[in-house]
Design an enzyme around this catalytic site. Structure first.
Site, PDB file in Angstrom:
ATOM      1  N   ASP A  57       1.107  -1.069   0.335  1.00 58.13           N
ATOM      2  CA  ASP A  57       0.191  -0.107  -0.128  1.00 58.13           C
ATOM      3  C   ASP A  57       0.793   1.087   0.144  1.00 58.13           C
ATOM      4  O   ASP A  57       1.637   1.449   0.085  1.00 58.13           O
ATOM      5  CB  ASP A  57      -1.101   0.107   0.976  1.00 58.13           C
ATOM      6  CG  ASP A  57      -2.202   0.883   1.317  1.00 58.13           C
ATOM      7  OD1 ASP A  57      -3.288   1.190   1.871  1.00 58.13           O
ATOM      8  OD2 ASP A  57      -2.015   1.883  -0.052  1.00 58.13           O
TER       9      ASP A  57
HETATM   10  C1  GLC Z   1      -4.331   4.306  -0.039  1.00 58.98           C
HETATM   11  C2  GLC Z   1      -5.767   3.332   0.162  1.00 58.98           C
HETATM   12  C3  GLC Z   1      -5.565   2.116  -1.211  1.00 58.98           C
HETATM   13  C4  GLC Z   1      -4.499   3.087  -2.336  1.00 58.98           C
HETATM   14  C5  GLC Z   1      -3.946   3.215  -2.815  1.00 58.98           C
HETATM   15  C6  GLC Z   1      -3.176   4.296  -3.620  1.00 58.98           C
HETATM   16  O1  GLC Z   1      -4.218   4.739   1.239  1.00 58.98           O
HETATM   17  O2  GLC Z   1      -4.802   2.866   1.223  1.00 58.98           O
HETATM   18  O3  GLC Z   1      -6.633   0.992  -0.979  1.00 58.98           O
HETATM   19  O4  GLC Z   1      -5.311   2.315  -3.397  1.00 58.98           O
HETATM   20  O5  GLC Z   1      -3.728   4.076  -1.352  1.00 58.98           O
HETATM   21  O6  GLC Z   1      -4.340   5.489  -3.617  1.00 58.98           O
END
Ligand code: GLC
Length: 725
Positions: free
Chosen positions: A266
């Site tokens: 993430d």
């Molecule tokens: C965020 C989210 C994830 C998302 C990523 C990119 O923090 O937790 O679901 O795909 O960052 O935006």
């Protein structure tokens, strides 16, 4: 070809001839076997180039490799449609618009409420088509995290409280998406069930609960849908970060389940170099170049950076550790191959990219909008309809009061990375005006006094309440199950002024309805219905569509009744999943707690009758498929769809097992008077539980009760079978 007098031209011709006959590298041959292409491309990479594959190049893309013609892998959020891939943290992103004109599907919980895998597959396919038209190769979805507490800020994004329903939805979404050549990314692996302190939280969960509740949707995504990417979550699980947890990423995901794709972190959720690479994280996002501005932005949050971290898989950090042997070359090679495999398998090298030099195309076509509307219509759940006040008959209505804070705005989705910005949205007020026609006076009021006066003098009053992208979102949990301030009072006052009051709810999670439900004859939960929410709600209110949605989450009467109450949000960055497997209806059944509305509940404008339940064989052996059949009849006046649900209960077991668990379901459409035979199947997995002692799934012989019904608390038929080894 005859030689010419001019040697230069002849040489050029000769060169061209050679070039034209030079065989393309095998990995560029779309007809070659996938693993041969992976091998060929992998062997063409230098060691340094392999390391460069493991970290992002920008906010939403990888580096790629110009020398070999490997394009950057271009990603985009989010589960409900293509979300802009720009970011204030990425100074290098070409001026990507902050909003991309793409189709906004209903939130995940609404898609789950359709209980319609075919529709969810169509959603995955449609989002993939839009992503391709926008030049993106990977969608960061589906979100499959279980709704452990009604307060989780991202409940709207997931598929509810039951692992079997979540698994079916995830498999359908991924099959639809990857069938079009776009990498799906099942997230967030794993046990990411609250926003509160998500970046530092340690989730303490026992192995049986992890495997029976929180992992099944990921397991199905890998084993049944062949998902090519898994996103590791922010939190720790039993002491170590998900992004470097070898039990999760290697032992379970890659070895036990045979995952062949790549694990992407993430965003800003890594915390070390060697242990992260060696544990099985394959790609760190976002790219190191975005980190200075990202951390500057995060540092401005109230309280400063709450624990986000990244930059550990930058080549400058990885290479010395490979040289010293702290990072095994095998780990680097495996990660590089996984990323190449996903790109090659999805045809990223074999297709032309669209020309995106100009503004992004509007991919929200009428056909795609129609799919979003169908999903919003099928996902809405009719929770109450006393005296059949619904559907409305425009011919018998003089006036309609359309009231409340969600009436004149369409609450398409929840807040955060998943929010899609479609080019147009229909809101309930406009849609009701269109549908009611000129013969009916439709008036609107949001404030209390004006709303009550209008309600008093109207034939019916419809109050639109709930949350929105500012009050229900990623990054924070909801403070309580209560509706936002003033809405309870509004509903109670309107219902007191007009007994024909209908409430329409937008939210991604259960809310407290106890303060006014008794005085409100009808309640429709439209969730966050995507771009066509208004039209879908109007078609349901006027009966052009017959509600068929069923709750993927229990509506409790009180937060104190909920499974996680007392063990959420945890203390000092540690949260104990003390309720174990008793999540959702498993808990309310086990503790004999009456919910406001049970899991699987949803009314229709018609009624369905069940009969002739039978199982074959009655005495199956391990591994034999049990076929369950029954007849369902539409005994009412209008066409409709019923979701037949099958719950299983093992009568005697060495371990504690829930009173019932969802193990099969079927959505069946029936004309008035029509009766169909519904066939459902149970396999060995349906009957098994996870045995922590064996660290594997286990089956026991003995009696199993089969409970079939219209909700987890509306069991219409029962039977049983005896399982033998
Ligand atoms: C965020 C989210 C994830 C998302 C990523 C990119 O923090 O937790 O679901 O795909 O960052 O935006």
């Amino acid at each position: 070809m005859k030689s010419t007098k001019r040697p230069l031209a002849a040489a050029a011709v000769a060169l061209l001839t050679v070039a034209c006959t030079q065989p393309k590298p095998l990995w560029q041959d779309s007809k070659a076997p996938l693993e041969k292409r992976v091998d060929a491309l992998f062997l063409a990479l230098t060691d340094d180039e392999k390391v460069d594959l493991l970290n992002g190049g920008g906010w939403m893309e990888t580096h790629g490799n110009k020398r070999l013609g490997i394009p950057p892998l271009r990603m985009a959020d989010g589960p409900m449609g293509v979300h802009s891939w720009s970011s204030p943290a990425d100074p290098d992103t070409p001026a990507t618009p902050k909003s991309i004109p793409a189709t906004a599907f209903p939130a995940g919980v609404a898609m789950a409420a359709t209980w319609n895998p075919q529709l969810v597959e169509e959603e995955g396919r449609t989002i993939a088509q839009e992503a391709l038209a926008l030049g993106r190769d990977q969608i960061l979805g589906p979100t499959v995290n279980i709704a452990r507490t009604p307060l989780w800020g991202r409940n709207f994004e997931g598929y509810g409280e039951d692992p079997f329903l979540a698994s079916r939805m995830a498999v359908s979404y991924i099959r639809g998406m990857q069938g079009e050549g776009v990498i799906a990314t099942v997230k967030h692996f794993a046990a990411n069930n609250q926003e509160t302190r998500r970046a530092t939280l340690d989730v303490r969960v026992d192995e049986r609960t992890l495997n029976e509740i929180y992992l099944p949707a990921f397991k199905a995504a890998v084993e049944e849908a062949g998902v090519f990417s898994v996103m590791s979550s922010y939190n720790k699980i039993n002491g170590d970060w998900a992004s470097r947890n070898p039990i999760l990423l290697t032992d379970i995901l890659k070895k036990k389940w045979g995952f062949r794709g790549f694990v992407v972190s993430d965003w800003a959720s890594t915390h070390s170099t060697a242990s992260t690479v060696n544990a099985g994280l394959d790609l760190e996002m976002p790219g190191a170049a975005t980190l200075p501005s990202l951390f500057e932005l995060i540092g401005k949050l109230p309280g400063g950076n709450p624990g986000y971290d990244s930059g550990y898989l930058a080549a400058s950090k990885v290479k010395p550790l490979v040289a010293s042997g702290e990072i095994s070359k095998a780990a680097i090679d495996d990660s590089a191959r996984r990323i190449l495999r996903a790109m090659l398998a999805m045809g990223i090298f074999d297709r032309q990219r669209p020309d995106l030099s100009g503004p992004p195309p509007n991919v929200d076509t009428p056909g795609r909008r129609a799919i979003a509307q169908a999903a919003a219509t099928e996902g809405a759940v009719l929770l109450k309809n006393e005296g059949a006040i619904l559907p409305l008959d425009a011919g018998k209505l003089r006036s309609i009061a359309v009231l409340g804070p969600n009436a004149a705005a369409n609450r398409s989705g929840g807040g955060g990375s998943s929010l899609v910005s479609p080019p147009a949205q229909s809101n309930p007020l406009e849609a009701i005006r269109r549908r009611a026609g000129s013969g009916v006076e439709v008036a609107y009021a949001a404030e209390l006094k004006e709303a009550v006066d209008l309600a008093r003098r109207s034939t019916v009053a419809i109050v639109f309440v709930g949350t929105n992208a500012d009050t229900e979102s990623e990054m924070f949990d909801r403070p309580s199950m209560d509706l936002p301030a003033g809405q309870d009072e509004l509903i109670a006052a309107v219902a007191a002024a007009n007994p024909r009051t209908i409430v329409v709810l937008n939210s991604g999670c259960p809310v407290n309805v106890t303060r006014w439900l008794a005085r409100t004859p009808a309640l429709l939960d439209a969730w966050f219905p995507g771009e066509a929410g208004g039209d879908a709600i109007a078609s349901l209110l006027f009966g052009d569509s017959n509600p068929s949605g069923k709750l993927p989450v229990t509506f409790p009467k009180d937060l104190k009744d909920t499974p996680a109450y007392g063990h959420y949000p945890g203390t000092n960055d540690s949260v104990e999943y003390a309720e174990g497997i008793y999540v959702g209806y498993r808990h309310y059944d086990k503790r004999n707690i009456e919910p406001q509305f049970p899991f699987g509940h949803g009314l229709s404008y018609t009624k369905f009758e069940y009969r002739d339940l039978a199982v074959l064989p009655k005495s199956p052996r391990y591994g034999q498929v049990v076929q369950v059949t029954l007849k369902v009849k539409n005994a009412g006046p209008r066409a409709g769809a019923e979701v037949v649900q099958l719950y299983l209960h093992q009568v005697k077991s060495a371990v504690d097992r829930p009173p019932k668990e969802l193990k099969a379901f079927r959505r069946v459409e029936l004309k008035p008077g029509e009766e169909q035979t519904v066939t459902l199947q149970l396999d060995r997995a349906s009957m098994s539980f996870f045995d922590p002692a064996a660290k594997d799934w286990a089956t026991e012989p003995g009696e199993f009760e089969v409970l079939v019904g219209a909700s987890s608390r509306d069991i219409r038929l029962k039977t049983a079978f005896e399982l033998f080894e």
